[in-house]
Design an enzyme around this catalytic site. Structure first.
Site, PDB file in Angstrom:
ATOM      1  N   CYS A   1      -3.985  -2.278  -0.138  1.00 34.71           N
ATOM      2  CA  CYS A   1      -2.749  -1.891  -0.819  1.00 34.71           C
ATOM      3  C   CYS A   1      -1.659  -2.932  -0.547  1.00 34.71           C
ATOM      4  CB  CYS A   1      -2.291  -0.523  -0.312  1.00 34.71           C
ATOM      5  SG  CYS A   1      -0.655  -0.038  -0.906  1.00 34.71           S
TER       6      CYS A   1
ATOM      7  N   GLU B   1      -6.003   2.046   8.574  1.00 39.31           N
ATOM      8  CA  GLU B   1      -4.841   1.178   8.352  1.00 39.31           C
ATOM      9  C   GLU B   1      -4.292   0.672   9.683  1.00 39.31           C
ATOM     10  OE1 GLU B   1      -0.194   1.289   6.921  1.00 39.31           O
ATOM     11  OE2 GLU B   1      -1.547   2.757   6.012  1.00 39.31           O
TER      12      GLU B   1
END
Length: 281
Positions: free
Chosen positions: A97, A127
């Site tokens: 992202c 993440e």
């Protein structure tokens, strides 16, 4: 029973981008070599099953893979592992992202400038594993105000959050860090789509009798939506599919709110609403 659907329900930009890149890779790969993602591309089992039907297979460990394409999921991956993949000759499709990429770059730059990096989030989340790799040996991951006391004595620090972390909780943690470390930079890294989604579910929960949160149980942002709704005192259920809905849960309710996590396909949310409408008739 009236049904109110959150405007922010469903795929965020980063997830939609990752799905589109994966499908495009499947369509254009003609050499017969395998296509993998290291872990699920997104935290939604139904979406992962759909990708698998297109030839995109999720694996827990990429190391046994000898050839083909590896799609980096929206959460990102540790930078050294991506380097190992390239060195092995795997084709890399990086679907990280853009908001996560921004956090990675900020962490790298701050660490190089001598700042100690305080990363706020779930230490087990992919993440976070990715973000840590951009400040090797110069960071600490915390997830609560209490853990601020465990930080080392450092002259200066930067505080940055997992992009899907709870915004209000992050503000409290960042404030506590700044009170302990005088030279402290606080980065507002929580994705706007995440904060908007959280703010809307908080508002919606105050307007309805029950809340339905749709999304994968492994999805951090979806679990957080359910936690926010529950904290408002409204009867809340977190489901993955419409089959989990029990009419007895909605007994006496005049209005039901529905929201969905960032990894939830629209067709799953639609099926939930369709089933809820049968309870209204």
């Amino acid at each position: 029973m009236r049904i109110k659907l959150a405007k922010t329900a469903g795929f965020c930009m980063g997830v939609q981008r990752a799905i589109d890149m994966a499908l495009r890779t499947a369509e254009t790969t003609t050499d017969g070599k395998p296509i993998h993602t290291c872990g699920p591309l997104i935290h939604n089992p139904q979406a992962v099953a759909e990708l698998e039907s297109k030839g995109i297979r999720s694996i827990a460990d990429w190391r046994p893979v000898a050839e083909g394409t590896m799609i980096i999921r929206a959460h990102g991956m540790p930078i050294e592992e991506i380097g190992e993949m390239r060195a092995r000759g795997l084709t890399i499709v990086d679907a990280t992202c853009p908001h996560v990429v921004s956090s990675q770059n900020r962490i790298k730059r701050a660490s190089e400038e001598g700042y100690f990096v305080v990363i706020v989030g779930d230490p087990r989340h992919p993440e976070i594993l990715s973000l840590q790799s951009f400040a090797p040996g110069n960071h600490q991951v915390i997830s609560s105000v209490e853990e601020v006391a465990l930080l080392p004595e450092v002259p200066k620090a930067i505080v940055i959050a997992q992009t899907t972390f709870h915004e209000k909780q992050y503000d409290l943690i960042a404030k506590a860090v700044s009170e302990r470390i005088s030279d402290c930079r606080i980065v507002q890294s929580i994705c706007k789509a995440t904060s908007n989604r959280q703010a809307e579910v908080e508002r919606l929960a105050s307007e309805v009798d029950v809340m339905v949160v749709v999304g994968g149980r492994d999805s951090a942002n979806t679990r957080r939506l359910a936690e926010i709704a529950e904290a408002r005192g409204v009867r809340t259920i977190h489901i993955e599919t419409a089959d989990e809905l029990d009419p007895s849960f909605f007994r006496g309710a005049e209005t039901a709110g529905v929201t969905a996590g960032a990894s939830t396909p629209a067709w799953i949310t639609r099926s939930v609403i369709e089933r809820l409408e049968t309870f209204s008739s």
